[in-house]
Scaffold this motif. Structure first.
Motif, PDB file in Angstrom:
ATOM      1  N   THR A 184      -8.441  -0.929  -8.690  1.00 50.89           N
ATOM      2  CA  THR A 184      -9.455  -2.118  -8.696  1.00 50.89           C
ATOM      3  C   THR A 184      -9.373  -2.724 -10.076  1.00 50.89           C
ATOM      4  N   THR A 213      -8.073   0.562   0.191  1.00 52.70           N
ATOM      5  CA  THR A 213      -7.995  -0.703  -0.496  1.00 52.70           C
ATOM      6  C   THR A 213      -8.329  -1.807   0.156  1.00 52.70           C
ATOM      7  N   ASP A 215      -6.839  -4.636  -0.844  1.00 52.52           N
ATOM      8  CA  ASP A 215      -5.365  -5.332  -1.493  1.00 52.52           C
ATOM      9  C   ASP A 215      -4.554  -5.406  -0.309  1.00 52.52           C
TER      10      ASP A 215
END
Length: 329
Positions: A184, A213, A215
């Protein structure tokens, strides 16, 4: 036998108002050498799941209320504290989400690294511990590692602190690495370096990884299988290729459609999932996603969706996963 098997894991937290169920019968498996991606909105239970595996739920508020966590066939929930300490950090390691709170602010970085070595390698001497610590900091991309060992966490940038946490987690090359948002605070160059380091350790040692995550691009790159969580439950599980090419759960479809693309029309409104994530203290009946779902029907309010295998070992917790959006009433 799977390396790690979570069976119907439920976790509750005591608050001033009431006892709140945060995880509700979460189940998944992890095989040796596999990378399992865990995605979902903030507060969906990703980090709580990892803390339960590590035996680090905040006490006395947090507690496991049901299920099993089987590691090499043994239920970790039956382990005594000293047994968990022998596994935590050596067999199962974790990269925590907030490095500034995970690192001790009044101890030098080198002391914290060598303390981990002393705990699990008591026969090593100080010179060996120093050399291993320097090598680890260098391996995770920290410049001048000899100097950094004598600095305090507040003297390092956020990215460097995160890399120190990664180095601590990888000291013993564990059987399982739980990575909670490990990239991060890192720029894309260091992010790629860390992901490659984790992949290298997997190739060399057969280490399994649970990668938590937000992402989705990172998940698409590194994950073998993906679990999508929503409001304390698993919504969908599939291989990364299947999930990104053909998402089945309405929530997964909403997550993927909200990602901006280069092929989109410039300056048009981004796609979003309507509504808000419900509070754990006031969860809707039945399917927890129904208040935000375009496919919701009366059954969704009455019955919690089961979690069956639906297509080629894929699982999805939705009553109407195979109905087109346009046909939903």
């Amino acid at each position: 036998m799977s390396l790690l098997e979570i069976q119907d894991l439920s976790v509750s937290f005591d608050t001033d108002e009431a006892t709140v169920a945060v995880l509700d019968e979460v189940a998944f498996k992890l095989e040796k050498g596999e990378t399992l991606g865990v995605v979902g909105e903030s507060g969906c239970g990703k980090s709580v799941t990892s803390l339960a595996i590590m035996g680090l739920l905040p006490k006395p508020a947090g507690r496991v209320t049901g299920g099993q966590i089987r590691f090499h066939g043994d239920d970790l929930l039956s382990y005594r504290p000293e047994q968990m300490r022998s596994i935590r950090g050596r067999k199962i390691s974790m990269i925590f989400q907030e490095p500034m709170t995970a690192l001790n602010p009044v101890q030098r970085v080198g002391h914290q690294l060598m303390e981990t070595l002393q705990l699990h390698q008591p026969n090593s001497n100080r010179v060996q511990q120093y050399e291993i610590s320097v090598a680890l900091l260098d391996r995770v991309g920290i410049p001048e590692p000899e100097q950094r060992l004598f600095e305090y966490p507040h003297q390092l940038s956020g990215g460097m602190r995160q890399r120190v946490m990664i180095a601590m987690a990888l000291i013993h090359v564990p059987d399982i690495l739980i990575a909670d948002e490990p990239t991060t605070a890192l720029d894309v160059t260091i992010q790629a370096q860390i992901l490659e380091l984790i992949a290298e350790l997997q190739r060399d040692n057969g280490m399994a990884v649970i990668f938590i995550t937000h992402d989705l691009a990172v998940i698409a790159e590194i994950a073998d299988r993906v679990i999508v969580m929503y409001a304390g439950r698993v919504a969908e599980e599939a291989t990364a290729l299947e999930l990104f090419s053909q998402p089945l759960h309405p929530y997964t479809q909403g997550l993927l459609s909200s990602i901006p693309t280069l092929s989109g029309i410039p300056k048009t409104q981004l796609t979003t999932i309507r509504g808000m994530v419900p509070s754990f203290a006031n969860m809707p009946s039945g399917c927890r996603f129904r208040n935000r779902c375009e496919r919701a029907q009366q059954l969704c309010a009455k019955k919690v969706p089961s979690y069956p295998n639906v297509i080629d070992a894929r699982s999805v917790a939705c009553h109407f996963w195979d109905e087109p959006m346009a046909e939903a009433k």
